[in-house]
Design an enzyme around this catalytic site. Structure first.
Site, PDB file in Angstrom:
ATOM      1  N   THR A 185       0.845  -1.197   0.000  1.00 34.46           N
ATOM      2  CA  THR A 185       0.000   0.000   0.000  1.00 34.46           C
ATOM      3  C   THR A 185       0.876   1.241   0.000  1.00 34.46           C
ATOM      4  OG1 THR A 185      -1.844  -1.044   1.127  1.00 34.46           O
ATOM      5  CG2 THR A 185      -1.547   1.279   1.569  1.00 34.46           C
ATOM      6  N   GLY A 215     -11.093  -1.683   3.124  1.00 35.36           N
ATOM      7  CA  GLY A 215     -10.222  -1.533   4.289  1.00 35.36           C
ATOM      8  C   GLY A 215     -10.214  -0.103   4.801  1.00 35.36           C
TER       9      GLY A 215
END
Ligand code: ASP
Length: 319
Positions: A185, A215
């Site tokens: 990420t 998320g």
């Protein structure tokens, strides 16, 4: 702002946290990650050096990493259980507290750019799925076929755990697997010469995630937050814990209402609150004085910073 803080700028980035162990990293992979981080720092710092705004800088840094298949965002996104890519991103302006967020994208080349468009050109903060992609087309953003987001290492990573019933954080593949299978990420926080803060984060999520799972990354206050009264924060880690701990906003609140320093606020949330809940990951944070925190409770976190007048610095492991 006083004289000292004006005309200072800073960009801080991360490329994901997880089980990143030096003994398992090849020299080639380490060089590639370092180069990827440095490219993002250099391009975004140039914007700040020329007097550009923090929002433009975080968008640029995240875009560079979304285009690099080494990182779990944009092109290098991990796969859902069904073998699809579903990307999430968000961006926030510390001056206006305006924000934009998107989730469940499968065709938008640069999700962070769509988050910015949502913030600037819609009445809303958060768009998901089909509607978000239609908005991207109407704003003439670059779209790509699903094949653009296919990368073999990420697919292999799914195959290894698909039937386990578990999700996996980008960098936390079992340690016996080579680190080339661990990707991350991405996020950025910036302080511009006008004294404004901004934050942005983008992800493919977690390998083997359920269809439709979202998320912390696109959730303002969980994975991303910016407020000129406190700090700018971008998170990476096991998203479900970051949502429940409201990590980014918690750091900001400890500073704004609790008068914590940036460093103390980050330690409190990442190494006390999150740890006690069992949440693995980390964050990058920056305040208006140019204080920087890059804190994680995992083995490592790809990260870097570039401040006005200084060389860029990139780090991977704990020390
Ligand atoms: N926080 C991301 C998510 O849960 C994953 C990561 O940061 O590695 O979607």
């Amino acid at each position: 702002m006083n004289e000292k803080t004006m005309n200072t700028h800073c960009i801080v980035i991360h490329g994901g946290a997880g089980t990143i162990i030096k003994s398992l990293m090849t020299a080639e992979m380490e060089t590639a990650y370092r180069a990827g981080l440095k490219a993002a720092l250099d391009q975004s710092e140039e914007i700040l050096r020329k007097g550009g705004c923090a929002l433009d800088a975080v968008e640029a840094a995240v875009t560079v990493m979304e285009n690099n298949p080494l990182f779990n965002a944009g092109r290098g996104s991990v796969f859902t259980h069904e073998g699809k890519n579903e990307m999430d991103a968000s961006i926030m302006c510390g001056q206006s507290l305006k924000a934009g967020a998107v989730s469940g994208l499968s065709h938008v080349k640069n999700p962070v750019q769509l988050a910015r468009e949502v913030m600037e050109y819609s009445e809303h903060v958060f768009l998901c799925g089909k509607g978000a992609e239609e908005f991207a087309i109407s704003r003439k953003l670059a779209m790509e076929p699903e094949s653009y987001f296919f990368t073999q290492p990420r697919y292999d990573q799914l195959m290894q755990i698909r039937d386990s019933g578990k999700t996996q954080m980008d960098h936390s593949a079992p340690v016996e697997k080579p680190p080339s299978k661990k990707i991350g990420t991405v996020g950025a926080v910036a302080l511009d010469r006008m004294g404004n803060l901004a934050a942005a984060t983008s992800t493919g999520g977690m390998t083997n995630k359920m269809f439709g799972r979202v998320g912390d990354t696109p959730i303002i206050g969980a994975g991303t937050y910016a407020n000129n009264n406190s700090c700018a924060v971008s998170c990476t880690g096991h998203g479900e814990f970051f949502i429940r701990a409201v990590v980014a906003h918690d750091v900001s609140c400890l500073m704004e209402y609790g008068k914590y320093t940036l460093a103390d606020a980050c330690q409190e949330v990442v190494n006390k609150k999150l740890l006690s809940m069992g949440g693995e990951g980390g964050l990058i944070a920056l305040d208006r004085k140019g204080n920087v925190s890059m804190v994680f409770n995992s083995e490592g976190m790809y990260r870097g910073r570039k401040e006005s007048g200084k060389e860029s610095e990139v780090f991977i492991y704990k020390d």
